[in-house]
Design a protein around this motif. Sequence first.
Motif, mmCIF file in Angstrom:
data_model
loop_
_atom_site.group_PDB
_atom_site.id
_atom_site.type_symbol
_atom_site.label_atom_id
_atom_site.label_comp_id
_atom_site.label_asym_id
_atom_site.label_seq_id
_atom_site.Cartn_x
_atom_site.Cartn_y
_atom_site.Cartn_z
ATOM 1 N N ASN A 116 -69.591 37.680 56.516
ATOM 2 C CA ASN A 116 -69.368 38.665 55.467
ATOM 3 C C ASN A 116 -70.319 38.303 54.323
ATOM 4 O O ASN A 116 -70.182 37.261 53.704
ATOM 5 N N ILE A 117 -71.331 39.163 54.089
ATOM 6 C CA ILE A 117 -72.437 38.835 53.193
ATOM 7 C C ILE A 117 -72.536 39.855 52.067
ATOM 8 O O ILE A 117 -72.536 41.062 52.314
ATOM 9 N N VAL A 119 -72.499 43.569 55.749
ATOM 10 C CA VAL A 119 -73.291 43.404 54.535
ATOM 11 C C VAL A 119 -72.820 44.376 53.457
ATOM 12 O O VAL A 119 -72.730 45.588 53.685
ATOM 13 N N ALA A 134 -75.926 48.755 55.392
ATOM 14 C CA ALA A 134 -75.055 48.003 54.498
ATOM 15 C C ALA A 134 -74.087 48.956 53.796
ATOM 16 O O ALA A 134 -74.334 50.157 53.709
ATOM 17 N N LEU A 174 -80.006 41.774 58.134
ATOM 18 C CA LEU A 174 -78.709 41.135 58.347
ATOM 19 C C LEU A 174 -77.722 42.068 59.044
ATOM 20 O O LEU A 174 -76.930 41.616 59.880
ATOM 21 N N THR A 175 -77.748 43.354 58.740
ATOM 22 C CA THR A 175 -76.883 44.279 59.476
ATOM 23 C C THR A 175 -77.334 44.379 60.930
ATOM 24 O O THR A 175 -76.510 44.463 61.835
ATOM 25 N N HIS A 222 -74.090 41.228 61.052
ATOM 26 C CA HIS A 222 -73.287 40.791 59.918
ATOM 27 C C HIS A 222 -72.756 41.986 59.130
ATOM 28 O O HIS A 222 -73.372 43.059 59.120
ATOM 29 N N ALA A 239 -80.919 43.271 53.610
ATOM 30 C CA ALA A 239 -79.747 44.019 54.072
ATOM 31 C C ALA A 239 -79.994 44.609 55.458
ATOM 32 O O ALA A 239 -79.126 44.549 56.341
ATOM 33 N N ILE A 291 -73.813 45.641 49.647
ATOM 34 C CA ILE A 291 -74.953 45.612 48.730
ATOM 35 C C ILE A 291 -74.579 46.295 47.416
ATOM 36 O O ILE A 291 -73.873 47.306 47.399
ATOM 37 N N ILE A 342 -74.961 41.156 48.884
ATOM 38 C CA ILE A 342 -76.303 41.120 48.305
ATOM 39 C C ILE A 342 -76.244 41.798 46.952
ATOM 40 O O ILE A 342 -75.860 42.971 46.849
#
Length: 237
Positions: A2-3, A26, A46, A19-20, A24, A16, A28, A5
């Motif tokens: 769970n990220i 994401v 994201a 990573l998606t 993950h 973004a 933003i 930005i």
Amino acid sequence: MNIGIIGSGNIGSILAGYLTALGHEVLIANSRGPQSLSEVAERTGARAVTTDEAAGAKDLVIIAIPEKAIVDLPKSVLSTSKAIVIDAGNYYPSRDGKNADIEGGLTDSEWVAKVIGHSVIKAFNNITAPSLASKAVPAGAPNRIALSVAGNEEEQKQIVMKLIDKIGFDAIDGGLLSDSWRQQPGEPAYCQDLDKDTLKAALQQADISKRAENLAQADEMARPFFEKTMINKEAEK
């Protein structure tokens, strides 16, 4: 993971997308609010959220904003976070104004850590947005670009380095956070698209006695870009 930005400019939006694509979740955010991020969300996959929501991401928070905006971050959320926090920014006095702590010897990221009350890992700051967007290649590819990762928490550095490798770049250990000036504007390792061995050599070539001089030269070179950006923003109002 769970990220979150924080920052939807070139670096933030490019990360973004990567990573998606890696699977993950994401989140933003930017200073203008999630309603301004519909295009970025559609393009990257994201989810557009508030800055507080992005700062509250469970596993990783990436800060990709100008240094002058760091003071406006939700410090109460970040200071109590259990996530890894990455600082992807760079200090440019002509854009950010004079920062007494950095001018006095702190690295950019040491200052960021001080302001938000949370340790940070320095990464993604020494590559240009066009290179980040277009030059990712599989591990083992010849002349693969390397990124330097600095920080005081060894386990966190290793997680970030593995993430960089999955995105499509080599990663090397850039030392402690106090060493991260070696990958900042004006230094030999800054935005040169170097492979792993050449980047290691460039980090070692950095001369701390020339740090202020090198930053001043880099800042002067970047000044026209920042001035143009400000003019464009004013015209959009």
